[in-house]
Design a protein around this motif. Sequence first.
Motif, PDB file in Angstrom:
ATOM      1  N   GLY A  31     -52.357  28.550 -74.456  1.00 49.08           N
ATOM      2  CA  GLY A  31     -52.849  28.860 -73.204  1.00 49.08           C
ATOM      3  C   GLY A  31     -53.664  30.163 -73.494  1.00 49.08           C
ATOM      4  N   ASN A  32     -54.120  30.799 -72.122  1.00 51.87           N
ATOM      5  CA  ASN A  32     -54.614  31.973 -72.360  1.00 51.87           C
ATOM      6  C   ASN A  32     -53.642  32.985 -72.889  1.00 51.87           C
ATOM      7  OD1 ASN A  32     -56.584  30.794 -70.972  1.00 51.87           O
ATOM      8  ND2 ASN A  32     -56.287  31.667 -68.873  1.00 51.87           N
TER       9      ASN A  32
ATOM     10  N   ARG B 141     -61.667  28.054 -60.834  1.00 53.91           N
ATOM     11  CA  ARG B 141     -61.486  27.375 -62.097  1.00 53.91           C
ATOM     12  C   ARG B 141     -59.887  26.896 -61.967  1.00 53.91           C
ATOM     13  NH1 ARG B 141     -63.133  31.240 -67.072  1.00 53.91           N
ATOM     14  NH2 ARG B 141     -62.550  28.844 -68.118  1.00 53.91           N
ATOM     15  N   ASP B 142     -59.838  25.639 -61.865  1.00 53.88           N
ATOM     16  CA  ASP B 142     -58.544  25.147 -61.635  1.00 53.88           C
ATOM     17  C   ASP B 142     -57.626  25.272 -62.902  1.00 53.88           C
ATOM     18  OD1 ASP B 142     -59.119  24.199 -59.385  1.00 53.88           O
ATOM     19  OD2 ASP B 142     -59.317  22.120 -59.930  1.00 53.88           O
ATOM     20  N   THR B 143     -56.397  25.881 -62.755  1.00 54.35           N
ATOM     21  CA  THR B 143     -55.491  25.982 -63.950  1.00 54.35           C
ATOM     22  C   THR B 143     -54.229  25.513 -63.452  1.00 54.35           C
ATOM     23  OG1 THR B 143     -54.941  28.203 -62.992  1.00 54.35           O
ATOM     24  CG2 THR B 143     -56.624  28.218 -64.438  1.00 54.35           C
TER      25      THR B 143
ATOM     26  N   VAL C 115     -50.574  30.408 -68.565  1.00 54.87           N
ATOM     27  CA  VAL C 115     -51.777  29.887 -68.080  1.00 54.87           C
ATOM     28  C   VAL C 115     -52.603  28.964 -68.935  1.00 54.87           C
ATOM     29  CG1 VAL C 115     -53.668  30.318 -66.625  1.00 54.87           C
ATOM     30  CG2 VAL C 115     -51.628  31.861 -66.359  1.00 54.87           C
ATOM     31  N   LEU C 116     -52.983  27.682 -68.277  1.00 54.47           N
ATOM     32  CA  LEU C 116     -53.613  26.635 -69.207  1.00 54.47           C
ATOM     33  C   LEU C 116     -54.839  26.206 -68.254  1.00 54.47           C
ATOM     34  CD1 LEU C 116     -50.256  25.139 -70.055  1.00 54.47           C
ATOM     35  CD2 LEU C 116     -51.663  25.754 -71.763  1.00 54.47           C
ATOM     36  N   PRO C 117     -55.947  25.640 -69.003  1.00 54.16           N
ATOM     37  CA  PRO C 117     -56.611  24.748 -68.115  1.00 54.16           C
ATOM     38  C   PRO C 117     -55.965  23.317 -67.644  1.00 54.16           C
ATOM     39  CG  PRO C 117     -57.320  25.063 -70.260  1.00 54.16           C
ATOM     40  CD  PRO C 117     -55.941  25.496 -70.406  1.00 54.16           C
ATOM     41  N   ALA C 118     -56.321  23.035 -66.432  1.00 49.09           N
ATOM     42  CA  ALA C 118     -55.973  22.179 -65.535  1.00 49.09           C
ATOM     43  C   ALA C 118     -55.930  20.782 -66.130  1.00 49.09           C
ATOM     44  CB  ALA C 118     -56.844  22.090 -64.235  1.00 49.09           C
TER      45      ALA C 118
ATOM     46  N   SER D 230     -58.788  33.847 -75.290  1.00 44.49           N
ATOM     47  CA  SER D 230     -59.720  33.372 -74.342  1.00 44.49           C
ATOM     48  C   SER D 230     -60.656  34.836 -73.868  1.00 44.49           C
ATOM     49  CB  SER D 230     -59.278  32.919 -73.158  1.00 44.49           C
ATOM     50  OG  SER D 230     -58.415  33.851 -72.088  1.00 44.49           O
TER      51      SER D 230
END
Length: 289
Positions: free
Chosen positions: A10-11, A64-66, A98-101, A31
């Motif tokens: 993730g981030n 930005r959906d996460t 925290v990750l991309p959706a 990121s």
Amino acid sequence: MSRMGDVLAGNHAVWEFDSDSVLIRFERGMSALRMPRLWHALGQRRIPHEALSEVSVTVTAGKRDTVVLRAAPRPGADPLMEAAAGQLKEICDPYRLVLPADRAPLATALADALRARLGPDAAEPAPRFLVEAPKPPTHLKAYDARATLDESGVGFRWSRTGASSAKWKAGDQHFPLATLTGVEWHSPEQPGGHLRLRSRDDGDEAPAPEHDPAAVLFALGYGGVHESLPFAAAVLAAVRGRTPVAAGPMAAPSPREPDRMRHLSELHGAGLLTDAEYAALRDRFATDV
């Protein structure tokens, strides 16, 4: 189907799921977002399953959906979180990924697998520290003192310009670990930030931190969270006698390296890791062997 041994990037952090623990690596350059300085100071942490109380996954809608994966430690399991006492900002929470959706399905599957491994006492306070204390700085430069920690205890050496007359009158201090009962950390990001040592001889009311020889003050540029919180956690762990004073983060085991690389390739092939993330993790795993 998810398996322990999977990797989730993730981030700024990578979580590796093993059969008895989760290894959290805090990575620079994962990121474009700024990495909390506390995470950089921590480096990596191994969290045993028995130190966790719950695991959750939430999807946040916005520009930005996460998806956010969070593992909550049991009360009393982690000296870092015990010292923080709920004062950390959400963005600095080391148990939050925290990750991309689009990685929500994998995050949910791994959260379910991890949740199934929590013990019957997950809802109860831990009887002792189960997570190793972070390696503290060799010294902590506070506004009015230089604080040190070693096997004999905690020392305060007062600053010529910052210390109050009451502290100068008391003289430099040394507190043997055997006389201490705990620490009181007030975040430097809030007014009145300070670190106070607690002992058996404390009265009903402690003096104000600026006059208390058992306390050091924080200010802008003095005692930042990334320095003072690991220091406070290491003192707390040393006082309770659960971990060595200068212990660093536990190293990741290497026997599972082939499995880790295979899972990494699977994640990349499924489009769950970018080429840059895959290359960075592959190189990191290779150097750990």
